[in-house]
Every structure is written in structure tokens, then in C-alpha cells.
Design an enzyme around this catalytic site. Structure first.
Site, PDB file in Angstrom:
ATOM      1  N   ASP A  35      -1.353   5.602  -5.308  1.00 12.29           N
ATOM      2  CA  ASP A  35      -1.805   4.831  -4.152  1.00 12.29           C
ATOM      3  C   ASP A  35      -2.203   3.411  -4.551  1.00 12.29           C
ATOM      4  O   ASP A  35      -3.348   3.159  -4.942  1.00 12.29           O
ATOM      5  CB  ASP A  35      -3.000   5.555  -3.503  1.00 12.29           C
TER       6      ASP A  35
ATOM      7  N   ASP B  80       0.824  -1.213   0.000  1.00  8.04           N
ATOM      8  CA  ASP B  80       0.000   0.000   0.000  1.00  8.04           C
ATOM      9  C   ASP B  80       0.862   1.268   0.000  1.00  8.04           C
ATOM     10  O   ASP B  80       1.341   1.700   1.048  1.00  8.04           O
ATOM     11  CB  ASP B  80      -0.891  -0.043   1.251  1.00  8.04           C
TER      12      ASP B  80
HETATM   13  O1  LIG Z   1      -5.429   4.948   2.925  1.00  5.97           O
HETATM   14  C1  LIG Z   1      -4.953   4.924   1.837  1.00  5.97           C
HETATM   15  C2  LIG Z   1      -4.218   3.728   1.353  1.00  5.97           C
HETATM   16  N1  LIG Z   1      -4.759   2.547   2.038  1.00  5.97           N
HETATM   17  C3  LIG Z   1      -5.993   2.128   1.394  1.00  5.97           C
HETATM   18  C4  LIG Z   1      -6.635   1.024   2.142  1.00  5.97           C
HETATM   19  C5  LIG Z   1      -6.158  -0.276   2.015  1.00  5.97           C
HETATM   20  C6  LIG Z   1      -6.804  -1.295   2.711  1.00  5.97           C
HETATM   21  C7  LIG Z   1      -7.923  -1.000   3.503  1.00  5.97           C
HETATM   22  C8  LIG Z   1      -8.376   0.304   3.603  1.00  5.97           C
HETATM   23  C9  LIG Z   1      -7.720   1.314   2.921  1.00  5.97           C
HETATM   24  N2  LIG Z   1      -5.019   5.931   0.949  1.00  5.97           N
HETATM   25  C10 LIG Z   1      -5.651   7.092   1.246  1.00  5.97           C
HETATM   26  S1  LIG Z   1      -4.863   8.590   1.256  1.00  5.97           S
HETATM   27  C11 LIG Z   1      -6.271   9.517   1.649  1.00  5.97           C
HETATM   28  C12 LIG Z   1      -7.321   8.647   1.784  1.00  5.97           C
HETATM   29  C13 LIG Z   1      -8.667   9.148   2.050  1.00  5.97           C
HETATM   30  C14 LIG Z   1      -9.738   8.673   1.291  1.00  5.97           C
HETATM   31  C15 LIG Z   1     -11.013   9.174   1.519  1.00  5.97           C
HETATM   32  C16 LIG Z   1     -11.223  10.140   2.521  1.00  5.97           C
HETATM   33  C17 LIG Z   1     -10.118  10.585   3.273  1.00  5.97           C
HETATM   34  C18 LIG Z   1      -8.850  10.080   3.050  1.00  5.97           C
HETATM   35  C19 LIG Z   1      -6.972   7.278   1.574  1.00  5.97           C
HETATM   36  C20 LIG Z   1      -7.931   6.164   1.705  1.00  5.97           C
HETATM   37  O2  LIG Z   1      -8.622   6.053   2.676  1.00  5.97           O
HETATM   38  N3  LIG Z   1      -7.968   5.298   0.695  1.00  5.97           N
HETATM   39  C21 LIG Z   1      -8.881   4.176   0.702  1.00  5.97           C
HETATM   40  C22 LIG Z   1     -10.262   4.625   0.269  1.00  5.97           C
HETATM   41  C23 LIG Z   1     -11.365   3.895   0.708  1.00  5.97           C
HETATM   42  C24 LIG Z   1     -12.643   4.308   0.330  1.00  5.97           C
HETATM   43  C25 LIG Z   1     -12.820   5.413  -0.461  1.00  5.97           C
HETATM   44  C26 LIG Z   1     -11.721   6.126  -0.891  1.00  5.97           C
HETATM   45  C27 LIG Z   1     -10.423   5.731  -0.536  1.00  5.97           C
END
Ligand SMILES: O=C(CNCc1ccccc1)Nc1scc(-c2ccccc2)c1C(=O)NCc1ccccc1
Length: 330
Positions: free
Chosen positions: A218, A34
Site C-alpha cells: 500500500d 495509492d
Molecule cells: O486506504 C488505504 C490507502 N489510502 C491511504 C490514504 C491515503 C491518503 C489519505 C488517507 C488514506 N489503505 C487502506 S486498506 C485498509 C485500510 C484501513 C486502515 C485502518 C482501518 C481500516 C482500514 C487502509 C487505510 O485506511 N490506510 C490509511 C491509514 C490511515 C491511518 C491508519 C492506518 C491506515
């Protein structure tokens, strides 16, 4: 030193899992590599059995090289409000033949339902910058930061594929995995992410719009979360597409003929085939499908997740003072 590890897709390419060996004798766990977070955390024997549904668990008591990091704890919440927390060990970690003997292995003591229900995912291996590692009271380093000085080149590459296994390589750029030139662009790591400027976008054969926006590369996020105006313009070209808040984003008839999406890195142009943007059905009869491109509203930057990354060969390069990202066609 260099190495290569497989990245195998789960259904709909929701995430890609990579075998990682931890401890002595090695315990193999399948982790989600990740680049959007910086904790290496695993399902473990330290968590209640009720939270484990098929995952492999790291058992430090069965590893002769496991050492508890006294008083260290961690906890992390992702954008979909999934979370995990726990305690910390140091142990040997081997990814694709690259090994580090004192890697912080964050053993979960509790995880949210979303992790429990994903039977194949035994944890995450964070490869964003160590400045956003969540271990307290003292932050730990990512696996990449720990091995960088031993690698032939301080870089790793992602070659993710559509509905097929790909590879993460460490310490080497395998020229057989891409065609043409690699276009590099500087990374602003001040927020702990591999953040860079996308130089513009194009929808299908329409004119490329040279309006740049910031985004992070990402590998851990499934979809491509892009500026709302870009996303609105894309789905305007899809007959029957609509923003369905009950589904959490844009949906369209599964039979829709989706235009490709072109994104710019510097003067280079890369294309996500329309097929990649039909992410998955939202209903049992497969009439309505969920888009692989969605809005980044409320996040503060675009998230270039797997839907986009699988269209290119991507180099995460920390070999110079300023880190940089490289993109190439394949
Ligand atoms: O958190 C991450 C990378 N990890 C992703 C992940 C992997 C396994 C399980 C859960 C999540 N990337 C980032 S950077 C910034 C965000 C973010 C996204 C939405 C709102 C606020 C911050 C995210 C993130 O949460 N990515 C996963 C995601 C899940 C659902 C919807 C959008 C993005």
C-alpha cells in the site's frame, strides 16, 4: 508505451506526491499514487473555497476535453476516517508520459479536514484493483487498468526512498533501479488490494520466524501496520518503548537505537533499516518518537505501507492471469 514519474516525499515521508497532467491544456496536480485504493480524485473548482487551503484545483470548465459523466457520483472513507466525495468527468490524464484520453477524473465537491490541511496534496491516484472503485451507478477503471493494454508490459513499479525522491515507472522494469534478483509472489486480488503472503519476519539479528501473514502492498499508507504479536516482539527490543494509546500506537525515546526489521517474500529476505522505523517526533522537544511499525489490530490484514516499501524495488505485475508482486533489493 512506458513512462516514469517522480515520487517526492512530504515531511517525514508521510506521503509521496507525483505530478499528474489532467485536461487540455494540461493542468498539473500533485497526487498521492495509492496502491491501497482505486479512485483518481482531485481537488476541484466544484468544492467550497473554505475547503481549499493551497491545493491546486482541477477546473473542468478550462479543459476542452473534459466531459461530465452524467449522474455519476463517488465517495470514499479511509481507515483514519478521512473522506472525500464528488462528481465525475472523463478527461485526458498523463502520468510520466503515459496518457489515457478518457480517464474518470473524480472531482471533489467535499473533503474532510485532514485533506484540507495538507496544502501540497491535490488528490489521490488509486492503483489498487478497479473492483473497489467507488463511482456509482457504474464503477470506473483505474488509470493503470485503462493504459495496461498500451504498455510494453502490463506492470508498474515503485521505487520509493527514505527522505528522498523516488520514481513510479509504468510499462517497464528499469534494471538499473535494483540489485540481485526480483522475487515474485502471487497476489490475491479478491478484496481489490495487492494482497500477498509475507513468509515471516526477523528482528535485528534474531532468528527469522517463518510464520506467514497476509498483507497488502500500500503506497498510500505511511506506516507498516503489522500483526500485533510481531509488533509487540519488535518493541520489546527497544529500551523505553511503550504502547501509548493517547498517541495511537508505540512510542519510544527519539535517541533509541532501533533494530532493523526483516520481512520474507517467499525464500527471499528484505531488511527495513532501524532508522526508517523512527517515523517522527510526537512532541515539540523531540524527546518521544512515534514508531513506523504499528499494529494492524482491527483491520483484518497487514498493511505494508511506505515505511516497508521504501526498503525495496517493488513490481506491481498484472501481465499474467494471476497478478503478482515482485520485490528486489536496491
Ligand atoms: O486506504 C488505504 C490507502 N489510502 C491511504 C490514504 C491515503 C491518503 C489519505 C488517507 C488514506 N489503505 C487502506 S486498506 C485498509 C485500510 C484501513 C486502515 C485502518 C482501518 C481500516 C482500514 C487502509 C487505510 O485506511 N490506510 C490509511 C491509514 C490511515 C491511518 C491508519 C492506518 C491506515
Amino acid at each position: 508505451d512506458s513512462g516514469s514519474a517522480r515520487a517526492s516525499p512530504e515531511q517525514y515521508d508521510i506521503q509521496y506526491l507525483t505530478p499528474v497532467e489532467i485536461g487540455t491544456p494540461p493542468q498539473t496536480l500533485n497526487l498521492d499514487v495509492d496502491s491501497g485504493s482505486s479512485d483518481l480524485w482531485v481537488f476541484s473548482t466544484e468544492m467550497p473555497a473554505s475547503s481549499v487551503k493551497g491545493q491546486a484545483q482541477y477546473d473542468p470548465s478550462k479543459s476542452s476535453t473534459a466531459k461530465r459523466v452524467q449522474d455519476a457520483t463517488w465517495n470514499i472513507t479511509y481507515g483514519d476516517n478521512s473522506y472525500s466525495e464528488g462528481i465525475v468527468y472523463k478527461d485526458v490524464v498523463n502520468v510520466g508520459g503515459v496518457s489515457f484520453d478518457a480517464q474518470a477524473v473524480e472531482a471533489a465537491t467535499a473533503v474532510s479536514q485532514t485533506f484540507t490541511t495538507d496544502a501540497n496534496d491535490d488528490g489521490l491516484l488509486g492503483l489498487a484493483f478497479s473492483t473497489i472503485n467507488t463511482v456509482q451507478p457504474s464503477q470506473e477503471k483505474t488509470f493503470f487498468d485503462n493504459v495496461a493494454s498500451e504498455l510494453d508490459a502490463a506492470l508498474w513499479t515503485a521505487d520509493l526512498k527514505y527522505h528522498k525522491s523516488g520514481c513510479y515507472d509504468f510499462g517497464v522494469i528499469d534494471d538499473s533501479k535494483y540489485t540481485g534478483q526480483i522475487t515474485y509472489t502471487d497476489v490475491d486480488s479478491s478484496d481489490g488490494f495487492w494482497m500477498f503472503d509475507v513468509s515471516g519476519y526477523g528482528i535485528g539479528n534474531n532468528t527469522f520466524q517463518s510464520t506467514s501473514f497476509q498483507g497488502i502492498a500500500d503506497t498510500g499508507t505511511t506506516l507498516a501496520m503489522l500483526p500485533a504479536q510481531v509488533v509487540k516482539a519488535y518493541y520489546k527490543q527497544v529500551r523505553g518503548a511503550k504502547l501509548d494509546n493517547s498517541q495511537g500506537g508505540y512510542v519510544f525515546p527519539c535517541q533509541a537505537n532501533l533494530p532493523s526489521f526483516v520481512y520474507g517474500v517467499g525464500n527471499a529476505r528484505y531488511e527495513i533499516p532501524g532508522q526508517y522505523i523512527n517515523y517522527a517526533p510526537v512532541d515539540n522537544d523531540g524527546t518521544t518518537c512515534f514508531g513506523g511499525i504499528q499494529s494492524d489490530a482491527g483491520i483484518g490484514f497487514a498493511i505494508l505501507g511506505d515505511i516497508l516499501l521504501k526498503s525495496a524495488f517493488v513490481v506491481f505485475d498484472a501481465s499474467e492471469n494471476v497478478p503478482r508482486l515482485g520485490f528486489a533489493k536496491k
